[in-house]
Design an enzyme around this catalytic site. Sequence first.
Site, short mmCIF file in Angstrom:
data_model
loop_
_atom_site.label_atom_id
_atom_site.label_comp_id
_atom_site.label_asym_id
_atom_site.label_seq_id
_atom_site.Cartn_x
_atom_site.Cartn_y
_atom_site.Cartn_z
N SER A 245 0.83 -1.21 0.00
CA SER A 245 0.00 0.00 0.00
C SER A 245 0.87 1.27 0.00
O SER A 245 1.61 1.50 -0.95
CB SER A 245 -0.97 -0.04 1.19
N ASP A 268 -0.04 -4.27 -3.83
CA ASP A 268 -1.24 -3.41 -3.84
C ASP A 268 -0.87 -1.95 -3.55
O ASP A 268 -1.42 -1.31 -2.65
CB ASP A 268 -2.26 -3.93 -2.82
N HIS A 323 -7.71 -5.45 -0.24
CA HIS A 323 -6.48 -4.74 0.12
C HIS A 323 -5.81 -5.34 1.35
O HIS A 323 -4.59 -5.37 1.46
CB HIS A 323 -6.81 -3.26 0.35
#
EC number: 3.1.1.47
Length: 401
Positions: A245, A268, A323
């Site tokens: 992330s 991600d 996620h």
Amino acid sequence: MGNSCSHLGIPPAKGPNAVGCTDFMMDHTTQGTFFRLYYPCQETEKAEKPDWVPCREYFNGLADFMKINRTLSERIFNHLFGSFKIPAQLDAPFKSNGKCPVVIFSHGLGAFRTLYSAICAEMASRGFIVASVEHRDQSASATYYFREKSESERANENLPKTSASAQDNLVKEWMYYRALRHGESEFPLRNKQVKQRADECILALDKLTEINSGRPVQNVLQTKFDWTTLENSMDLCRIAAMGHSFGGATVIEALCKEVKFKCGIALDAWMFPLDDEIFPRVKQPIFFINSEKFQWAGNISRMKKLDSAVIQRKMITIRGTVHQSFPDFTFLTGNWIGKLMKLKGEIDPEIAIDLSNKATLAFLQRHLGLEKDFNQWDPLIDGQDENLIQGTNVTVLQSAI
């Protein structure tokens, strides 16, 4: 209630090495480095596994990040997650078996150094030394550093100067997640943070380099681990950056700033914090491993700005993932709570992390020049598996790129 899964827990690593972990902080201030180190270790009889969440302040930080009441959430979090352990042996002796390649890992927004133990332990079980950095840019749910006691604090304690250790002169200070202020523009904050995060990854690598050279280091945290055993243990020509992330964006910033990172794995990735102008300056191979549910056209189009005819840039998407399929939370909640809190996707979380880890290992072998058997998973790099999509499931207009 809600934990209807028969076996909740972080899956043990699958590689041939037992895994140890220890914490390291050098320079007690916010300018220092703080990371959890995962490494191949010797099997020990009385192996203690550390708590997944080290102490209650981290639960408080998670509550702040999720904008919920601390007192209530501490009880809920403690009930849900308080008993879980990390799949690694605390302060176990290092097992020397040739030089280990190195991975520096960067956590996501609202996370901290312990929350990706399934990934980090797997890498260590395969022969890597992994430093999972805890960032001090106020993007972690919680972290801490130390300040020196004031004269008055020292006077009140009346400790004889001779008996006071360095630790006795320090006070632990907690730093919690900083939310966006009302009316504040997000990009300047996130861009400043991603630059600091990349610097912290580079600083962690610098400290590992010192440790590898045999220079004595001062760990502010008084652990039982013997750091001198890591002398000449690392292959400093084979270093990768990895993150999830916000940590995925940190990987790209770090590759731009430090050529010692030979490749990057972005799990991600959240591309928003990055300046467009850095994309052409990144010269190393990058592997984007995405979830099916998190990505959107604007984010993917920024990833595609890193496409290159000469440098390998790969992307796969894991079907049925969300996620939060990358941090450890996904293994620690039953089905309905997991789906309610978006910690679980449709796919079995162990299958998802296994695909991600194997694809990562194959990519690392290819671009770090490792002599291992990870190339057996080369097809995964190109999305060749029933649970993978080559590239993305998101439609991106060419004009957006």
